[in-house]
Scaffold this active site. Structure first.
Site, PDB file in Angstrom:
ATOM      1  N   TYR A   1     -18.278  16.868 -13.952  1.00  0.00           N
ATOM      2  CA  TYR A   1     -18.446  15.427 -14.191  1.00  0.00           C
ATOM      3  C   TYR A   1     -19.381  14.838 -13.123  1.00  0.00           C
ATOM      4  CZ  TYR A   1     -17.400  10.477 -13.966  1.00  0.00           C
ATOM      5  OH  TYR A   1     -17.528   9.113 -13.890  1.00  0.00           O
TER       6      TYR A   1
ATOM      7  N   ASP B   1      -9.258  18.637 -13.050  1.00  0.00           N
ATOM      8  CA  ASP B   1      -9.534  17.313 -13.604  1.00  0.00           C
ATOM      9  C   ASP B   1      -9.202  17.391 -15.097  1.00  0.00           C
ATOM     10  OD1 ASP B   1     -10.626  15.062 -14.787  1.00  0.00           O
ATOM     11  OD2 ASP B   1     -12.320  14.969 -13.401  1.00  0.00           O
TER      12      ASP B   1
ATOM     13  N   ARG C   1       0.847  -1.214   0.000  1.00  0.00           N
ATOM     14  CA  ARG C   1       0.000   0.000   0.000  1.00  0.00           C
ATOM     15  C   ARG C   1       0.869   1.246   0.000  1.00  0.00           C
ATOM     16  NH1 ARG C   1      -1.466   1.657   4.653  1.00  0.00           N
ATOM     17  NH2 ARG C   1      -2.169  -0.341   5.450  1.00  0.00           N
TER      18      ARG C   1
ATOM     19  N   LYS D   1      -9.812   6.391 -18.627  1.00  0.00           N
ATOM     20  CA  LYS D   1     -10.209   6.905 -19.946  1.00  0.00           C
ATOM     21  C   LYS D   1      -9.020   6.839 -20.920  1.00  0.00           C
ATOM     22  CE  LYS D   1     -13.921   7.488 -17.575  1.00  0.00           C
ATOM     23  NZ  LYS D   1     -14.284   8.741 -16.912  1.00  0.00           N
TER      24      LYS D   1
END
Ligand SMILES: *Cc1c(COP(=O)(O)O)cnc(C)c1O
Length: 381
Positions: free
Chosen positions: A101, A173, A49, A198
């Site tokens: 978004y 973003d 992690r 994306k």
């Protein structure tokens, strides 16, 4: 890897392009949750992690591509948004675009208020409106341009200037543009965020988020929060993402060429009322967009004159995946009203101009002529 390499080269070689231990042409997928402490002493890695070589590859890649000091990879774009917004604290106020978004809208209206962080959603195409919304407790501007699905353009330089003057953090973003088309940090943005699901991933086969910053202090905070929150990108997904990133330039250029062709033909089609795409001469934000971005991108939307036409198109098209996503090698067609923007209440959508008759296309890398024949057939030519 040197920052002076040109983008196409950086994309292929990234920060590390072969396994230092074996010379393997790809960084192996390090499927280990924990790392042996040789002689009882901690090495570079101790627990996955906190860091692992598979994740280091994509974290270095985004830092190199955006010119940041350090990158961070998360389990999804929303985890990246959450990781970046962890820089805010109770009592803070954040200003974001009113046509955000859908998932970020949900985060800002559901999660942040519970954490004691207030949010104002304003029309960010006008810098004065943003400046007027600033309060004494305002801490950050959350930006997104072009917006989606109406491709409204905000002036990043003007907003960065306001933020600097008023001591605010800027978070962008940058999913739709990628580092190739819109160099967020070079434009003065403090924290660049990507849904790597994306274009960066590019093959509709993973969820991932990336964040980077040029500020070492912000980087140290982001690192602490990433480790504390634990929504890190798993090693196999890092491998897929690193592989996707290698071809970003060729994919994006091909997809963008296709989008321009489709946009121009849609404008001329009798069933189409309006096309939203920064690549069109008549796009209202075109000049500002091209002052900060190198291309129009590969996503566009269009409104049909007749709502019934939407059903027909969704029933008839054969090539596009009909889904709420974008940025894949395959063309993706979205009915924003019921898919990508389902989280936004209907009256808010109406008010924003996101109508039921609106469709969004993320152009893939198929032959644009095939895409057009398919679409024109579904539109009823
Ligand atoms: C998809 C998307 C996100 C969220 O990313 P996920 O990987 O789906 O969590 C955030 N911002 C924009 C602009 C997006 O398109």
């Amino acid at each position: 890897m040197s920052k002076s390499l040109r983008p196409a080269t950086l994309l292929v070689h990234q920060g590390r392009d072969r396994d230092p231990a074996t010379g393997a042409a790809n960084i192996p997928v390090y499927l280990a949750s924990t790392y042996h402490h040789f002689g009882g002493r901690p090495g570079e890695y101790d627990y996955a992690r906190s860091g692992n070589p598979s994740r280091d590859q994509v974290e270095e890649a985004i830092a190199l591509l955006e010119n940041g000091v350090r990158g961070f990879a998360y389990a999804s774009g929303m985890a990246a948004v959450g990781g970046a917004l962890a820089l805010l604290k109770s009592g803070d106020h954040v200003i974001a675009p009113d046509d955000l978004y859908g998932g970020t809208y949900r985060y800002l209206t559901l999660v942040l208020p519970q954490q004691g962080i207030s949010v104002s959603l304003v029309n960010m195409t006008d810098p004065q409106t943003v400046e007027n919304a600033i309060r004494p407790e305002t801490r950050a501007l959350f930006l997104e341009t072009p917006s989606n699905p109406l491709f409204k353009i905000s002036d990043l330089r003007a907003l960065v200037e306001i933020a600097r003057r008023r001591g605010l953090l800027t978070l962008l973003d940058n999913t739709f543009m990628t580092p190739l088309l819109q160099p967020a940090l070079e434009l003065g943005i403090d924290v660049a965020i990507h849904s790597a699901t994306k274009f960066l991933g590019g093959h509709s086969d993973l969820l991932a988020g990336l964040v980077t910053t040029a500020d070492p202090e912000l980087a140290a905070q982001l690192k602490r929060f990433q480790n504390a929150m634990g929504a890190t990108l798993a090693p196999f997904d890092c491998f897929l993402l690193a592989r996707g990133i290698k071809t970003l330039k060729v994919r994006l250029e091909a997809a963008q060429t296709g989008a321009q062709i489709l946009a121009e033909r849609l404008v001329a089609h009798p069933a189409v009322a309006r096309v939203y795409y920064p690549g069109l001469a008549e796009h209202p934000g075109r000049a500002v967009h091209f002052s900060q971005a190198a291309g129009p991108g590969a996503v566009l939307s269009f409104e049909l004159k007749d709502r019934a036409g939407v059903t027909r198109v969704l029933e008839q098209v054969k090539l596009p995946i009909i889904a709420p996503s974008l940025g894949g090698v395959e063309t993706i067609l979205t009915h924003c009203w019921s898919m990508s923007h389902a989280a936004i209440p209907a009256p808010v959508k109406e008010q924003l101009g996101i109508r039921e008759s609106l469709l969004r296309i993320s152009t893939g890398i198929e032959d644009p002529e095939d895409l057009w024949e398919d679409l024109a057939n579904a539109l009823g030519d």
